[in-house]
Scaffold this motif. Sequence first.
Motif, short mmCIF file in Angstrom:
data_model
loop_
_atom_site.label_atom_id
_atom_site.label_comp_id
_atom_site.label_asym_id
_atom_site.label_seq_id
_atom_site.Cartn_x
_atom_site.Cartn_y
_atom_site.Cartn_z
N CYS A 65 1.06 -1.49 0.18
CA CYS A 65 -0.07 -0.07 -0.27
C CYS A 65 1.02 1.28 0.18
CB CYS A 65 -1.07 -0.21 1.56
SG CYS A 65 -2.63 -1.41 1.24
N GLY A 70 -2.19 3.15 3.05
CA GLY A 70 -3.09 2.56 4.31
C GLY A 70 -2.22 2.83 5.35
N TYR A 72 -3.57 4.34 8.95
CA TYR A 72 -3.82 3.20 9.97
C TYR A 72 -5.51 3.73 10.26
CZ TYR A 72 -1.85 6.59 13.30
OH TYR A 72 -1.58 8.14 13.90
N ALA A 79 -6.02 -1.55 2.92
CA ALA A 79 -5.68 -2.27 3.88
C ALA A 79 -6.52 -2.89 4.49
CB ALA A 79 -4.55 -1.84 4.36
N GLU A 80 -7.57 -1.71 5.18
CA GLU A 80 -8.87 -2.55 6.14
C GLU A 80 -9.86 -2.64 5.70
OE1 GLU A 80 -8.08 -1.51 9.66
OE2 GLU A 80 -6.65 -0.19 8.97
N LYS A 87 -3.27 -9.62 11.82
CA LYS A 87 -2.32 -7.91 11.86
C LYS A 87 -1.16 -8.46 12.24
CE LYS A 87 -5.86 -4.89 11.05
NZ LYS A 87 -6.73 -3.91 11.77
N CYS A 120 -0.59 -8.25 2.60
CA CYS A 120 -0.59 -6.31 2.68
C CYS A 120 0.27 -5.70 3.26
CB CYS A 120 -2.13 -6.44 2.93
SG CYS A 120 -2.43 -4.25 1.88
N GLN A 122 1.05 -2.92 4.86
CA GLN A 122 0.55 -1.49 5.67
C GLN A 122 1.57 -0.83 5.74
OE1 GLN A 122 -3.25 -1.88 8.06
NE2 GLN A 122 -4.07 -0.62 7.80
#
Length: 326
Positions: A65, A70, A72, A79-80, A87, A120, A122
């Motif tokens: 990403c 990505g 948070y 990514a979410e 994770k 992924c 992130q």
Amino acid sequence: MNGTCELKTKVLNRTNESKVNNVEQETQNGQYYANSNVYSYESVVKIAQFLLDRVPFTPKIGIICGSGMGAYWNKGSLAEALQNPIKFPYEDIPNFPISTVEGHAGQLVFGYLSDVPVMCMQGRFHYYEGYPLWKCAMPVRVMKMIGVTHLIATNAAGGLNKTYKVGDIMIVKDHINMMGFAGNNPLQGPNEERFGPRFPPMNSAYNKQLIRKAKEIATAEGLGDLVHDGVYTCLGGPSFETVAELKMLGMLGCDAVGMSTVHEVITARHCNMTVFAFSLITNMCITDYDCKEEANHCEVLDVGKLREGDLKHFVSKVVEYMAQTM
Ligand SMILES: O=P(O)(O)O[C@@H]1C[C@H](O)[C@@H](CO)O1
Ligand SMILES: Nc1nc2[nH]cnc2c(=O)[nH]1
């Protein structure tokens, strides 16, 4: 685009930051090379095994990403969007570097996209964070060891091609390895044949069938007007480019400029992964001395947020197609 910058203050001083400099330095023949790949084959296998022991499926598709894609805090980001996510914050993975850039959450996420198992990143690692290129690209080798055969690398980039607009998507059809011109390459140092050959070709780095299909997907999904294909280049950053530099890059045939991806793609092709990459054009490069605007990271992240829905949808469809071809 000067909208509200949604940056949240990220605490960079994580307790495990010391791990950055604490990589196992196993090398070929027990020797240490100042600029070599200090992640031996065995140490990459160890990282992969750590993850495989904790994930009940083995993804064949890996996604990196780019900035903003990505983040948070960005709950709608690509990514979410993974279903049934598992994770791994980078600081919890033995011998893994950590992300220090806003917009890069700093975790590996395993899960399902369009019912296809994927992994992924992130958050990625950049040269300007102080990591050498081989370290920035090391997670690609971890992906390979896990069983990933197809890489989707995404990034935020400045648009040099005058026909592009902020928010457009540029599918990468080729790159110019600008840092490689100065001898800086992720494959520099002793070659590990178990990863790939000493002199890997790069003339077909970006899979043509995937480029063609992704353009068809974009058109079918109503994103056709946003999508181009073009040439990406990576500079070391973190400073954005001067007007003169951008004029030069334009003359060289670059359509978009960023600070990542090229070394990841070289590493992925070295170990024979199939590569698809695209840039989200987050700003137009300023090639006019009279222009009062300035490139900035807030804008980059804002555009990522603005486009999160389209990108999620686009990547899901590309993943769906990739899975059918495996
Ligand atoms: O990780 P990517 O390449 O998406 O990040 C770009 C380049 C810099 O890290 C940052 C500049 O805003 O965005
Ligand atoms: N080098 C570079 N990286 C970017 N990432 C997002 N925008 C830009 C840009 O204009 N230049």
